[in-house]
Design an enzyme around this catalytic site. Structure first.
Site, short mmCIF file in Angstrom:
data_model
loop_
_atom_site.label_atom_id
_atom_site.label_comp_id
_atom_site.label_asym_id
_atom_site.label_seq_id
_atom_site.Cartn_x
_atom_site.Cartn_y
_atom_site.Cartn_z
N LEU A 152 1.37 9.43 -2.84
CA LEU A 152 2.82 9.25 -2.68
C LEU A 152 3.16 7.79 -2.44
O LEU A 152 4.24 7.44 -1.98
CB LEU A 152 3.32 10.12 -1.52
CG LEU A 152 3.11 11.61 -1.71
CD1 LEU A 152 3.58 12.39 -0.49
CD2 LEU A 152 3.86 12.10 -2.95
N SER A 166 0.89 2.93 0.16
CA SER A 166 0.57 1.49 0.18
C SER A 166 1.73 0.67 -0.38
O SER A 166 2.08 -0.37 0.17
CB SER A 166 -0.74 1.21 -0.57
OG SER A 166 -0.61 1.55 -1.93
N ASP A 178 5.37 2.11 -8.55
CA ASP A 178 5.47 2.52 -7.14
C ASP A 178 6.37 1.58 -6.35
O ASP A 178 7.24 2.00 -5.59
CB ASP A 178 4.08 2.56 -6.50
CG ASP A 178 3.12 3.43 -7.28
OD1 ASP A 178 3.57 4.17 -8.16
OD2 ASP A 178 1.91 3.37 -6.99
C1 GLA Z 1 -0.64 4.40 -9.41
C2 GLA Z 1 -0.17 2.97 -9.72
C3 GLA Z 1 1.06 2.99 -10.63
C4 GLA Z 1 0.86 3.88 -11.83
C5 GLA Z 1 0.27 5.23 -11.44
C6 GLA Z 1 -0.12 6.04 -12.64
O1 GLA Z 1 0.31 5.05 -8.64
O2 GLA Z 1 0.11 2.26 -8.55
O3 GLA Z 1 1.40 1.67 -11.00
O4 GLA Z 1 0.08 3.25 -12.81
O5 GLA Z 1 -0.86 5.11 -10.61
O6 GLA Z 1 0.98 6.38 -13.37
#
Ligand code: GLA
Length: 383
Positions: free
Chosen positions: A122, A125, A169
């Site tokens: 989720l 970080s 994210d």
């Molecule tokens: C992690 C990474 C994102 C993305 C997802 C996969 O969460 O931090 O940038 O690449 O994996 O979609």
């Protein structure tokens, strides 16, 4: 999160009154491993967040305290470097990025707490990085555009956590809005909000409570494979910079003959980018059945072609695939553990969680956690 308690904890740790900031975790409706390929993603911020309480110091020192680990770490602004302590690296990495961009910052005290489940996919970080970036900008009177805050947070992850993540994210954590998904084009960075109207259905996360240790190295490896695929196409089509710019025909012609494994990885990404477009249309028109089907297809691709799933995630998706009250399900995020995201009919949620918890415990001797998603707003100050 109990803000008064957080404030009091800060005061008893550092002896002064803090300012409090928060930044949320995220879900992703569709578009996995597409962000670092210049493709589309469709995340939303959730109402679980990382909270940082901060006060500036009159010296160069950085004093950090993490409630979850009951651990204190100290550093000095002028000699910021990566430490052995993972949670602190997300914060120190942001300090380092601000300094690299010539932003002036004072020493500070920071107490971190939150309710984003750790290691659950989720993006706890990213939430730490974004809360820190937002807080330090604010406390030091720096005017940093939201987009730059997200990029600073992403670079911190690259350099201090060693994961070459895409922007999804951190973008979601900064730009999230309650009740909205974000359709983000990771090539142009254009975005639009799409209302999350799920009429009678909810998004339910099922947390495997596993995070397999190869997650970070496999992530970086996938990214390199995509870069290699792009390079092979670019040799013939110089305008191509991302898999987003590549067609299936080009993959067939230039990548397949060179390396079947890389071909398979690239093909997943090219198809996934197309699926996000369709998913956005489905969500806009309220066609949840279609959205759900796309999610199952994505899971299949992530598991069998991109190979970033694991037996716990596959088990959970497989178990719900025959249930008529679950429209769609898939693993979410980078992979190798964390949560599945499911579209579930409201009246069936309780029953689903009960049944799956039992099956999961029988199969893996491990507890299943479940959360009904509530969305929330992006990085902000509280007070
Ligand atoms: C992690 C990474 C994102 C993305 C997802 C996969 O969460 O931090 O940038 O690449 O994996 O979609």
């Amino acid at each position: 999160m109990d803000i008064t308690q957080l404030k009091n904890n800060f005061i008893s740790t550092f002896g002064v009154v803090p300012t409090i900031f928060k930044s949320p975790g995220r879900i992703n409706i569709l578009g996995e491993h597409t962000d670092y390929n210049g493709g589309f993603v469709m995340p939303a911020a959730i109402n679980k967040a990382v909270y940082v309480a901060v006060s500036l110091r009159n010296d160069e020192e950085v004093h950090l305290y993490a409630a979850s680990y009951q651990e204190k770490i100290m550093a000095t602004i002028s000699t910021i470097k990566k430490t052995e302590t993972n949670w602190a690296n997300y914060i120190l990495g942001v300090v380092d990025e601000l300094l690299k961009r010539n932003y002036q910052i004072s020493g500070f005290n920071l107490y971190i707490d939150g309710d984003v489940p750790l290691g659950a996919g989720l993006s706890s970080s990213a939430a730490v990085e974004c809360a820190t970036a937002y807080a330090l900008a604010n406390m030091n009177g720096l005017t940093i555009p939201q987009m730059e805050l997200a990029l600073i947070a992403q670079s911190a992850e690259h350099h201090f956590a060693g994961v070459k993540c895409g922007i999804m994210d951190q973008f979601a954590s900064v730009f999230g809005k309650k009740n909205e998904a974000i359709m983000l084009d990771c090539r142009s960075m254009d975005y639009q909000y799409i209302p999350l109207n799920l009429e009678g259905y909810s998004l339910v996360l099922l947390n495997t409570n596993v995070k397999h240790s190869l997650a970070d190295s496999a992530y970086n490896k996938r990214r390199e494979q995509c870069t290699q695929g792009v390079a092979w196409v670019k040799a013939h089509h110089p305008s191509v910079n991302y898999l987003r710019d590549v067609t299936e025909e080009q993959l067939n012609e230039y990548v397949k003959p060179k390396d079947l494994d890389i071909y398979q990885k690239c093909l997943f990404v090219v198809q996934e980018i197309d699926r996000v477009r369709k998913a956005a249309e489905s969500l806009k028109s309220g066609n949840l059945e279609e959205l759900g089907k796309l999610m199952f297809t994505t899971h299949h691709g992530l598991s069998k072609n991109y190979e970033v799933s694991c037996k716990e995630l596959d088990f959970l998706v497989e178990k719900v695939s025959a249930l008529e009250y679950v429209l769609g399900a898939r693993m979410m995020g980078g992979g190798f553990g964390g949560c599945t995201i499911n579209i579930v009919k409201n009246e069936a949620i309780e029953q689903l969680i009960e049944e799956l918890s039992k099956l999961y415990a029988e199969e893996f001797d491990r507890k299943l956690d479940a959360y009904v998603v509530e969305t929330g707003d992006g990085a902000q100050s509280i007070n």
